[in-house]
Scaffold this motif. Sequence first.
Motif, PDB file in Angstrom:
ATOM      1  N   TRP A 118       0.952  -1.008   0.025  1.00  0.00           N
ATOM      2  CA  TRP A 118       0.049  -0.079   0.105  1.00  0.00           C
ATOM      3  C   TRP A 118       0.828   1.310   0.051  1.00  0.00           C
ATOM      4  O   TRP A 118       1.892   1.248   0.635  1.00  0.00           O
ATOM      5  N   PRO A 119       0.546   2.259  -0.468  1.00  0.00           N
ATOM      6  CA  PRO A 119       1.146   3.634  -0.717  1.00  0.00           C
ATOM      7  C   PRO A 119       1.150   4.361   0.654  1.00  0.00           C
ATOM      8  O   PRO A 119       0.192   4.898   0.811  1.00  0.00           O
ATOM      9  N   ALA A 120       2.201   4.348   1.546  1.00  0.00           N
ATOM     10  CA  ALA A 120       2.433   5.025   2.635  1.00  0.00           C
ATOM     11  C   ALA A 120       2.472   6.552   2.627  1.00  0.00           C
ATOM     12  O   ALA A 120       1.969   7.288   3.245  1.00  0.00           O
ATOM     13  N   THR A 140       6.162   5.903  -2.034  1.00  0.00           N
ATOM     14  CA  THR A 140       6.745   5.096  -0.799  1.00  0.00           C
ATOM     15  C   THR A 140       5.613   4.107  -0.473  1.00  0.00           C
ATOM     16  O   THR A 140       4.707   3.961  -0.122  1.00  0.00           O
ATOM     17  N   LEU A 141       6.110   2.784  -1.033  1.00  0.00           N
ATOM     18  CA  LEU A 141       5.181   1.682  -0.806  1.00  0.00           C
ATOM     19  C   LEU A 141       5.762   0.706   0.479  1.00  0.00           C
ATOM     20  O   LEU A 141       6.924   0.528   0.743  1.00  0.00           O
ATOM     21  N   VAL A 142       4.697   0.439   1.119  1.00  0.00           N
ATOM     22  CA  VAL A 142       5.151  -0.683   2.132  1.00  0.00           C
ATOM     23  C   VAL A 142       4.291  -1.890   1.882  1.00  0.00           C
ATOM     24  O   VAL A 142       3.293  -1.826   1.398  1.00  0.00           O
ATOM     25  N   CYS A 143       4.917  -3.093   2.243  1.00  0.00           N
ATOM     26  CA  CYS A 143       4.316  -4.225   2.024  1.00  0.00           C
ATOM     27  C   CYS A 143       4.842  -5.170   3.301  1.00  0.00           C
ATOM     28  O   CYS A 143       5.360  -5.182   3.963  1.00  0.00           O
ATOM     29  N   GLU A 144       3.971  -6.252   3.357  1.00  0.00           N
ATOM     30  CA  GLU A 144       4.185  -7.395   4.278  1.00  0.00           C
ATOM     31  C   GLU A 144       5.334  -8.217   3.864  1.00  0.00           C
ATOM     32  O   GLU A 144       6.183  -8.555   4.904  1.00  0.00           O
ATOM     33  N   HIS A 145       5.422  -8.731   2.775  1.00  0.00           N
ATOM     34  CA  HIS A 145       6.345  -9.440   2.310  1.00  0.00           C
ATOM     35  C   HIS A 145       6.877  -9.074   1.002  1.00  0.00           C
ATOM     36  O   HIS A 145       6.111  -8.749   0.032  1.00  0.00           O
ATOM     37  N   LEU A 146       8.241  -9.335   0.628  1.00  0.00           N
ATOM     38  CA  LEU A 146       8.892  -8.840  -0.692  1.00  0.00           C
ATOM     39  C   LEU A 146       9.530 -10.051  -0.976  1.00  0.00           C
ATOM     40  O   LEU A 146      10.261 -10.809  -0.211  1.00  0.00           O
ATOM     41  N   GLN A 147       9.360 -10.656  -2.270  1.00  0.00           N
ATOM     42  CA  GLN A 147      10.127 -11.550  -2.895  1.00  0.00           C
ATOM     43  C   GLN A 147      10.499 -11.334  -4.149  1.00  0.00           C
ATOM     44  O   GLN A 147      10.140 -10.658  -4.952  1.00  0.00           O
TER      45      GLN A 147
END
Length: 151
Positions: A118-120, A140-147
């Motif tokens: 989501w765009p923080a 700035t995007l924040v996410c739970e998991h990045l792969q």
Amino acid sequence: MMPTPIGAQDALTAARFSITIDGYEIAQFSELSGITTEVEPVDYLASTDREVTFKKLPGKAKPPTIVLKRGKTAGMELWAWHQAVLMGDVLAARKSCSLVMYSTDGKPVARYYLEHAWPAKLEVGALKAGASEVLMETVTLVCEHLQRVSP
């Protein structure tokens, strides 16, 4: 251990970046300011009859962040996505998406999968009226998991 393919150790270069949600490219960017993943170290003190040992161990993982910049466009997709967050509808705003990096010939060179992103922060840079510079937009995007996945 498998041998490394020829060219696998070459440094990647990218001419543009894009965010894709549900197969639809919502935005293109000219700059990736950074991808940050971090695990906070925690102190660990172990003692035996003979000695005391001080160690650092992995602790809590911070949410990954991705910062992208582009020339401001008339497109409303990023703003609408950020607006869902501003309105407090965080569950609807959390989208799984792909960040794709493209070479100068338009071929994907790297791809990241962002789960529940989501765009923080959405920032439109300063610009004076009549100036010839490009108006820049930073997200700035924040996410739970990045792969990291294959291109």
